[in-house]
Design an enzyme around this catalytic site. Structure first.
Site, mmCIF file in Angstrom:
data_model
loop_
_atom_site.group_PDB
_atom_site.id
_atom_site.type_symbol
_atom_site.label_atom_id
_atom_site.label_comp_id
_atom_site.label_asym_id
_atom_site.label_seq_id
_atom_site.Cartn_x
_atom_site.Cartn_y
_atom_site.Cartn_z
ATOM 1 N N PHE A 135 -24.032 69.612 -41.184
ATOM 2 C CA PHE A 135 -25.434 69.315 -40.887
ATOM 3 C C PHE A 135 -25.569 68.124 -39.947
ATOM 4 O O PHE A 135 -26.432 68.112 -39.069
ATOM 5 C CB PHE A 135 -26.195 69.050 -42.192
ATOM 6 C CG PHE A 135 -26.006 70.128 -43.212
ATOM 7 C CD1 PHE A 135 -26.088 71.470 -42.856
ATOM 8 C CD2 PHE A 135 -25.727 69.823 -44.532
ATOM 9 C CE1 PHE A 135 -25.905 72.470 -43.796
ATOM 10 C CE2 PHE A 135 -25.535 70.820 -45.475
ATOM 11 C CZ PHE A 135 -25.631 72.143 -45.109
ATOM 12 N N ARG A 189 -13.565 65.918 -48.263
ATOM 13 C CA ARG A 189 -14.060 66.019 -49.636
ATOM 14 C C ARG A 189 -12.942 65.825 -50.649
ATOM 15 O O ARG A 189 -13.113 65.123 -51.643
ATOM 16 C CB ARG A 189 -14.705 67.394 -49.852
ATOM 17 C CG ARG A 189 -15.205 67.615 -51.268
ATOM 18 C CD ARG A 189 -15.671 69.053 -51.472
ATOM 19 N NE ARG A 189 -16.338 69.259 -52.749
ATOM 20 C CZ ARG A 189 -16.767 70.430 -53.175
ATOM 21 N NH1 ARG A 189 -16.597 71.511 -52.414
ATOM 22 N NH2 ARG A 189 -17.358 70.550 -54.334
ATOM 23 N N GLU A 228 -32.170 66.874 -41.710
ATOM 24 C CA GLU A 228 -31.157 66.091 -41.002
ATOM 25 C C GLU A 228 -31.583 65.683 -39.594
ATOM 26 O O GLU A 228 -31.280 64.568 -39.132
ATOM 27 C CB GLU A 228 -29.843 66.876 -40.934
ATOM 28 C CG GLU A 228 -29.147 67.063 -42.264
ATOM 29 C CD GLU A 228 -29.717 68.194 -43.099
ATOM 30 O OE1 GLU A 228 -29.274 68.387 -44.247
ATOM 31 O OE2 GLU A 228 -30.608 68.909 -42.576
ATOM 32 N N ASP A 254 -17.186 76.197 -51.114
ATOM 33 C CA ASP A 254 -18.464 76.342 -50.405
ATOM 34 C C ASP A 254 -18.355 77.324 -49.241
ATOM 35 O O ASP A 254 -19.362 77.860 -48.783
ATOM 36 C CB ASP A 254 -18.946 74.986 -49.884
ATOM 37 C CG ASP A 254 -19.427 74.095 -51.018
ATOM 38 O OD1 ASP A 254 -19.508 74.581 -52.155
ATOM 39 O OD2 ASP A 254 -19.718 72.921 -50.755
ATOM 40 N N HIS A 277 -17.461 65.861 -46.146
ATOM 41 C CA HIS A 277 -17.208 67.271 -46.405
ATOM 42 C C HIS A 277 -16.841 68.040 -45.123
ATOM 43 O O HIS A 277 -17.328 69.140 -44.868
ATOM 44 C CB HIS A 277 -18.413 67.929 -47.082
ATOM 45 C CG HIS A 277 -18.676 67.425 -48.467
ATOM 46 N ND1 HIS A 277 -18.961 66.100 -48.726
ATOM 47 C CD2 HIS A 277 -18.699 68.068 -49.673
ATOM 48 C CE1 HIS A 277 -19.151 65.930 -50.022
ATOM 49 N NE2 HIS A 277 -18.988 67.101 -50.623
#
Length: 400
Positions: A54, A138, A29, A88, A80
């Protein structure tokens, strides 16, 4: 540009349509942000996409130094975000990204409320020259912007529902929840104004201040930490320009946890019921009664508010204190103490039924002063105009 997440972020759709304009940078990233910066210097309009954790977290230094510092025309599409990443867990649930991106000078921060607004925002930032952080979730959310005259404008808040008792300033997935909460509050006689702030930076201070002056009470709602996000932005604005009581709905200084998106939304109070409960608790905390209950309140509370407002310097000149009934105050407080304090503060006490409103020319006098309900509404307007937190009436030793 993508960081090996084309399936999850859905940039794979773009890849199929325009393979020559899609670059998979791999799980790198930081490199992706630098590549985007380089493309921007060559006149391209790069969209760098990854999970919020990220894009804003891992690549923060590159975003700050390679994109923000030179003010390059790079768009960061961060998906997300927030707790709705679900199973997650905390490592991927970024509740700090808005705070990180807001702190970068010149970085615009946009957080759409639904699919319609997400599409409109993407097109709008493409035409905007400068660095932008686009935040997406998400989980699916209700569509609320599918009306015919919908218009998206960067930097402009949208009043979705007008109200007079409390303002709910929401962003992202909490906008639909705020609208649902407003409907629930309306059934109890509470008029809630709902504002959609899709552009968190720069904040539309004009719409926030106008609503705060009207309602005198503000609740912010976001799927993000209460530190550094929408709540902080609103509080920064109000504390400097029009202080009023504020309640922040969000994540309170903790990491997320694994669970379904629906379960986490309920746990953190990010659904309609949760927002409703938070607003109601907030109103009760500051002793702000719902209209259906105000009819039975004694006027001692009004006097207490006026005296406290004067005591803390929120009223610029002495005002008359009006009461609809001559004997209602004596049953609640020591009238001698009240009169002594009123004289000390320069307040005059007269009764509505003793005055000729045509002759009285004092500030704020209005023909609305004919009964207890009108007087109380009138006083609330005064306190709202003077940015007075009515919760501070507890500082005095007498009251309701």
């Amino acid at each position: 540009l993508d960081a090996d997440l084309a399936g999850a972020t859905k940039t794979g759709v773009f890849q199929k349509a325009y393979p020559d304009r899609f670059i998979d940078c791999g799980i790198a990233e930081a490199n992706m942000m630098c590549i985007a910066a380089g493309l921007a210097t060559c006149g391209k309009i790069p969209f760098a996409s990854s999970f919020a954790m990220f894009a804003a977290g891992r690549a923060y230094e590159q975003v700050r130094n390679s994109i923000g510092y030179p003010k390059l025309n790079v768009k960061i599409g961060a998906s997300h975000a927030g707790v709705t990443v679900g199973e997650d867990g905390a490592s991927h649930q970024c509740n700090e990204d808005i705070a990180l991106m807001r702190s970068i000078p010149g970085m615009m921060v946009v957080n759409p409320s639904d699919a319609v607004e997400a599409a409109a925002a993407t097109k709008a930032v493409m035409e905007f020259d400068g660095p932008v952080y686009l935040r997406f979730g998400r989980a699916p959310v209700p569509v609320i912007n599918d009306y015919a005259d919908y218009k998206f404008e960067l930097g402009k808040g949208v009043v979705l529902k007008e109200g007079t008792d409390v303002t709910i300033v929401a962003t992202g997935i909490l906008v639909s929840a705020a609208l649902e909460a407003a409907e629930m509050l309306a059934k109890e006689g509470v008029s809630a104004e709902v504002i959609n702030i899709h552009t968190i930076k720069p904040l539309d201070e004009e719409v926030v201040l106008a609503s705060a002056k009207k309602t005198g009470k503000v609740v912010t709602a976001e799927e993000h930490s209460v530190i550094g996000g929408l709540g902080s932005a609103v509080c920064e604005c109000l504390s400097e320009k029009y202080p009023v009581p504020v309640k922040r709905i969000g994540v309170y200084d903790e990491f997320g946890e694994s669970g379904s998106a629906a379960a986490l939304i309920e746990k953190y109070g990010f659904d309609g019921k949760g927002v409703y409960a938070s607003v109601k608790e907030f109103l009760n905390k500051y002793n702000i009664q719902f209209p259906t209950q105000r009819y039975s309140e004694d006027n001692a509370f009004i006097g207490c508010c006026l005296l406290t407002a004067s005591r803390f310097g929120h009223l610029k000149k002495p005002l008359y204190y009006y009461r609809a009934e001559k004997d209602s105050l004596s049953n609640k407080i020591n009238e001698n103490k009240y009169n002594e304090l009123a004289m000390k503060l320069g307040l005059k006490m007269i009764h509505v039924n003793d005055i000729d409103l045509q002759k009285v020319k004092e500030p704020y006098v209005d023909k609305k002063l004919y009964n207890t309900w009108c007087v109380e509404t009138f006083i609330y307007e005064i306190l709202s105009e003077t940015a007075f937190n009515i919760g501070t009436h507890e500082k005095l030793e007498f009251g309701r």
